[in-house]
Every structure is written in C-alpha cells, then in structure tokens.
Design a protein around this motif. Structure first.
Motif, PDB file in Angstrom:
ATOM      1  N   SER A 175       2.435   1.710  -3.419  1.00  0.00           N
ATOM      2  CA  SER A 175       1.493   1.890  -4.522  1.00  0.00           C
ATOM      3  C   SER A 175       1.251   3.350  -4.879  1.00  0.00           C
ATOM      4  O   SER A 175       0.734   3.649  -5.942  1.00  0.00           O
ATOM      5  CB  SER A 175       0.149   1.242  -4.173  1.00  0.00           C
ATOM      6  OG  SER A 175      -0.518   2.016  -3.185  1.00  0.00           O
ATOM      7  N   ALA A 211      -6.524  -3.491  -6.026  1.00  0.00           N
ATOM      8  CA  ALA A 211      -5.199  -3.089  -6.511  1.00  0.00           C
ATOM      9  C   ALA A 211      -5.216  -2.876  -8.021  1.00  0.00           C
ATOM     10  O   ALA A 211      -4.606  -1.933  -8.533  1.00  0.00           O
ATOM     11  CB  ALA A 211      -4.161  -4.142  -6.134  1.00  0.00           C
ATOM     12  N   LYS A 269       0.837  -1.198   0.000  1.00  0.00           N
ATOM     13  CA  LYS A 269       0.000   0.000   0.000  1.00  0.00           C
ATOM     14  C   LYS A 269       0.877   1.255   0.000  1.00  0.00           C
ATOM     15  O   LYS A 269       0.603   2.211  -0.699  1.00  0.00           O
ATOM     16  CB  LYS A 269      -0.924  -0.011   1.216  1.00  0.00           C
ATOM     17  CG  LYS A 269      -1.887   1.135   1.264  1.00  0.00           C
ATOM     18  CD  LYS A 269      -2.805   0.993   2.476  1.00  0.00           C
ATOM     19  CE  LYS A 269      -3.770   2.137   2.550  1.00  0.00           C
ATOM     20  NZ  LYS A 269      -4.655   2.025   3.703  1.00  0.00           N
ATOM     21  N   LYS A 272      -0.572   5.406  -2.880  1.00  0.00           N
ATOM     22  CA  LYS A 272      -1.824   5.861  -2.287  1.00  0.00           C
ATOM     23  C   LYS A 272      -1.612   7.073  -1.390  1.00  0.00           C
ATOM     24  O   LYS A 272      -2.374   8.028  -1.433  1.00  0.00           O
ATOM     25  CB  LYS A 272      -2.482   4.734  -1.490  1.00  0.00           C
ATOM     26  CG  LYS A 272      -3.836   5.163  -0.941  1.00  0.00           C
ATOM     27  CD  LYS A 272      -4.208   4.372   0.265  1.00  0.00           C
ATOM     28  CE  LYS A 272      -5.529   4.745   0.846  1.00  0.00           C
ATOM     29  NZ  LYS A 272      -5.788   6.115   1.085  1.00  0.00           N
TER      30      LYS A 272
END
Length: 175
Positions: free
Chosen positions: A88, A145, A85, A90
């Motif tokens: 990624s 995802a 996470k 985010k």
C-alpha cells in the motif's frame, strides 16, 4: 512501553497451561470485562489445555500449524494483510514522511514534521481503539484502507500539480 508491558496480563491460555488456573480466570476477566460471564470460555480453555499433548517438538508444531486448517487459515489471512500493508505504500510514507511534509509545506522544521507525523499516528490509533469493540474488524480494515487510499491519491495529485504547475485547484488547497 516495556515497563507498561511488565504489568500487563499474560494470556489465559498460557496461565492455564502453566497450571495457574486462578491467574487464568483473573486474566480472562481482565480481557473480557468483569460483567461478562467467562465460565464457559474458561472451561473451554482448560479442556483445550487438558487435551493437548504435554510436549511437542518444533517440527511437530510446525507440521500441525500448516496441516490443520484451524491454524493455517489465520496464518494466511495475517500474511495477506501484511502483504497488502506492504504494497500500500505505508512504509514508503513512513520512511519519507519528513521529506514529504517538507515538500508539501516548507514552513515546518524537519523535527516539527516528525512530531506532526507521530501525532497523526497517535491520534489515529486513539480514535480507532473505541471502534474495535463496536465495529467489525473487517469494516475497520476496509474503511482504513479506503481513507488511506484517498489520502495517498490526494497527496500524489497535490505533489504532481505542484511539480508540474498543473491542476491549479489543488495548489489553492496549499497549507
């Protein structure tokens, strides 16, 4: 949120370890639903509480967490998911959301942009709540995802095309 959490049940395990069997059964019924048969799970919880040593020091608990596969495996899975996470993007999107929305479409006020982002998170969360009981968590993580990756790719392509005056097709999708 704090007020809502005050009325939320503690875990059945905590109630059982505190000697409150009646509350443990009620909490388990609250979590699993009244129509499910919770007797077997409740007896497992009570047996688990009975078999555990009364007091354990922090160092003993820490050693147990990393020496017993039963505890170590979920710890690794959770940390790998958190790392993925983190990697990624985010958090980068979260911290720069208002600026990103301003670059994509400058017609919104920055405060409206923040409200839009919060609304997207709320709607996404509300849509996934019913899916958690119907679809495997692994499938949800993979689909989430994938959607996030495609969304970030499209956003990146759009912002690149806007700044370099290329890929006219993507600029025609402008809001």
């Amino acid at each position: 949120m704090v007020i809502c959490l005050m009325f939320y049940w503690d875990s059945p395990y905590w109630y059982a370890s505190s000697g409150m069997e009646k509350h443990a059964k009620e909490a388990l019924k609250q979590f699993r639903g009244s129509e499910s048969n919770n007797d077997e799970e409740m007896s497992e919880i009570l047996q688990s509480v009975k078999n555990e040593p009364d007091k354990m020091s922090f160092s003993e608990g820490f050693k147990k967490s990393f020496s017993n596969r039963k505890y170590f495996e979920p710890f690794i899975v959770l940390n790998v998911l958190f790392l993925l996470k983190l990697l990624s993007g985010k958090f980068a999107i979260d911290f720069n959301a208002v600026e990103i929305i301003q670059k994509v479409s400058s017609q919104f006020d920055e405060h409206i942009s923040a409200i839009i982002m919060a609304s997207i998170y709320l709607i996404g969360s509300l849509l996934f709540i019913p899916l958690v009981k119907r679809v495997a968590r692994k499938t949800l993580i993979i689909s989430s995802a994938f959607v996030m990756g495609v969304s970030l790719l499209m956003l990146g392509l759009y912002l690149y095309s806007k700044s370099h005056n290329s890929l006219q097709v993507l600029q025609d999708l402008s809001l």
